[in-house]
Design an enzyme around this catalytic site. Structure first.
Site, mmCIF file in Angstrom:
data_model
loop_
_atom_site.group_PDB
_atom_site.id
_atom_site.type_symbol
_atom_site.label_atom_id
_atom_site.label_comp_id
_atom_site.label_asym_id
_atom_site.label_seq_id
_atom_site.Cartn_x
_atom_site.Cartn_y
_atom_site.Cartn_z
ATOM 1 N N SER A 137 18.509 0.966 -19.572
ATOM 2 C CA SER A 137 17.515 2.032 -19.550
ATOM 3 C C SER A 137 16.165 1.534 -19.029
ATOM 4 O O SER A 137 16.060 1.063 -17.907
ATOM 5 C CB SER A 137 17.394 2.642 -20.945
ATOM 6 O OG SER A 137 16.637 3.819 -20.942
ATOM 7 N N ASP A 146 12.947 6.649 -15.795
ATOM 8 C CA ASP A 146 13.192 5.276 -16.198
ATOM 9 C C ASP A 146 14.432 4.763 -15.466
ATOM 10 O O ASP A 146 14.989 5.450 -14.617
ATOM 11 C CB ASP A 146 13.320 5.151 -17.718
ATOM 12 C CG ASP A 146 14.548 5.849 -18.276
ATOM 13 O OD1 ASP A 146 15.119 6.700 -17.572
ATOM 14 O OD2 ASP A 146 14.944 5.533 -19.412
ATOM 15 N N ASP A 202 17.581 4.336 -15.947
ATOM 16 C CA ASP A 202 18.836 5.088 -15.862
ATOM 17 C C ASP A 202 18.604 6.586 -15.835
ATOM 18 O O ASP A 202 19.549 7.371 -15.891
ATOM 19 C CB ASP A 202 19.776 4.707 -17.003
ATOM 20 C CG ASP A 202 19.287 5.168 -18.367
ATOM 21 O OD1 ASP A 202 18.069 5.399 -18.529
ATOM 22 O OD2 ASP A 202 20.116 5.288 -19.282
ATOM 23 N N ASP A 229 17.516 8.861 -17.823
ATOM 24 C CA ASP A 229 17.845 9.802 -18.892
ATOM 25 C C ASP A 229 16.588 10.343 -19.567
ATOM 26 O O ASP A 229 16.676 11.110 -20.521
ATOM 27 C CB ASP A 229 18.796 9.177 -19.910
ATOM 28 C CG ASP A 229 18.185 8.025 -20.701
ATOM 29 O OD1 ASP A 229 17.094 7.537 -20.317
ATOM 30 O OD2 ASP A 229 18.807 7.598 -21.696
#
Length: 446
Positions: free
Chosen positions: A102, A239, A241, A243
């Protein structure tokens, strides 16, 4: 060693605490625990990753673990976490694996699992996967060994899904997207273009080493400068990833997750899609969000910290919007997890349909000054229930009344107690927080 799973999968320093061996064993265990098919058909697993260098190594290990357990693996390559969750549901796979840390620095990595339908795992499923790591099992051989395939149109399916979620054209709006040199570097800009927006991309050239490096949702300075430089209406900071996201208005001011949720809640209420006129947020959301929602007739439900707990409440109560101050926002109609790209598309749709600026829309929430002190202790559980500490909290709550609040929260992973205070002024918040922190320190000296 303690529990492997944290608030968002298994995470650690790649090739040190998070080794290929551990990744292989976790994947094999997950294939056994999460398979929903009868034993005459092999389970199917979707596997994606962010672009950090160690993802290549860990992907190989995860694929080996899954196939060694007889699973059919479908690799989707570099895609955001919400894209992997979406594809698990779309393809009716048994499980999904996302290899990402992440917003963490490049040397870290992580493994996140999704159950059928693309949903994050409940604690008991994570515990079952962890317990199965030490159990013996019969390895398939011959034709029963799992096979590996590549899904070449996964990105296209996800882009289409994002673009079609936008109810109005975004034509006339300019957006700067900071891709954090992460997993959304291709799909996010293309989705915004298809929705009609004019797109400027920064930090969209991942090389495996530069993910989250002074960019993205945790480092917004470049995004703020780019919005001003290009005269954009809005900026979105993803960010690694993708999400979650934070936003920047046309004047370069940061718009956080609480404000984004408020904008979306009012938009959905007006459209009649905010189920029970209720928003779900965590205990860390600012009191300003609670006040704003109350003033507009919207109920706010609180959960523990972690978007998985928000999603749990959304599913259990049949609700339609929830999220975190950090920018994880979940819209179950379109996603089973937080999705930064989707979030800002919905906010921009509100801008387009109302003709209002992001700053104007975000002004519905007036954040109260917030002070957070992390107090090292010997026993975080004991310190949080110490009689003197609780008495001081009660006194502070009496002083603040409805103009502020106190939150005492033991860390889930460290010997810390987090003391958070919101008050009408930063000075008052700091004074109250330090007063309680002193008692926490003396209750259980580290």
């Amino acid at each position: 060693m303690g529990r492997l799973f944290g608030t968002d999968g298994v995470r650690g320093l790649a090739n040190a605490s998070l080794t290929p061996d551990l990744a292989l064993r976790l994947a094999a265990s997950a294939a056994h625990i999460l398979s929903v098919r009868d034993r005459t058909h092999p389970p199917v697993a979707i596997v994606g990753r962010d672009p950090r260098a160690s993802g290549e190594m860990l992907e190989a290990a995860v694929v080996a673990g899954l196939t060694s357990a007889g699973a059919t693996v479908v690799r989707v390559g570099v895609l955001p976490t919400p894209a992997v969750a979406f594809l698990v549901g779309q393809t009716r796979a048994d499980l999904g694996v996302m290899i990402s840390a992440s917003h963490n620095p490049m040397p870290d990595n992580g493994i996140k699992f999704f159950a059928a339908g693309g949903h994050k795992l409940a604690d008991e499923l994570e515990d079952a996967i962890e317990a199965h790591l030490e159990e013996d099992w019969v390895r398939p051989t011959g034709a029963n060994v799992g096979r590996v395939h590549d899904l070449l149109d996964g990105a296209e399916a996800y882009i289409t899904h994002l673009a079609e979620s936008v109810p109005v054209s975004l034509e006339g709006l300019k957006v700067v997207i900071d891709c954090a040199n992460g997993a959304a570097f291709e799909v996010a800009p293309e989705a915004y273009r298809r929705a009609g927006a004019e797109v400027v991309v920064i930090h969209g050239e991942p090389d495996g080493l530069n993910i989250n490096e002074d960019c993205g949702s945790t480092h917004l300075a470049d995004l703020q400068a780019a919005v001003l430089e290009h005269g954009a209406h809005v900026g979105v900071g993803l960010d690694g990833d993708a999400d979650r996201c934070l936003a920047v208005d046309a004047d370069g001011n940061v718009v956080d997750g609480d404000q984004l949720m408020a904008i979306m809640a009012l938009s959905m209420r007006d459209a009649g899609t905010l189920v029970k006129d209720t928003l779900v947020a965590t205990v860390m959301s600012n009191l300003g969000l609670r006040i704003a929602m109350r003033e507009h007739g919207i109920t706010l439900l609180e959960t523990k910290v972690g978007d998985r707990y928000v999603l749990e409440e959304l599913r259990n109560s049949g609700l339609s919007l929830g999220g975190e101050q950090s920018g994880h926002v979940i819209v179950p109609e379109y996603a089973t997890t937080g999705d930064g790209s989707l979030t800002l598309l919905q906010v921009m749709a509100r801008m387009a349909s109302t003709g209002r600026t992001l700053a104007d829309l975000a002004s519905v929430v007036r954040p109260l000054p917030q002070v957070l002190i992390n107090v090292p202790v010997a026993d975080r559980a004991a310190a949080a229930v110490d009689a003197d500490v609780l008495a001081a909290v009660a006194v502070a709550e009496g002083e603040l009344g409805e103009t502020g609040r106190v939150l005492l929260r033991p860390s889930g992973t460290e010997q810390l107690v987090r003391v958070m205070v919101e008050a009408p002024s930063a000075d008052l918040a700091g004074e109250v927080a330090e007063r309680i922190a002193v008692l926490v320190r003396t209750s259980s000296p580290a």
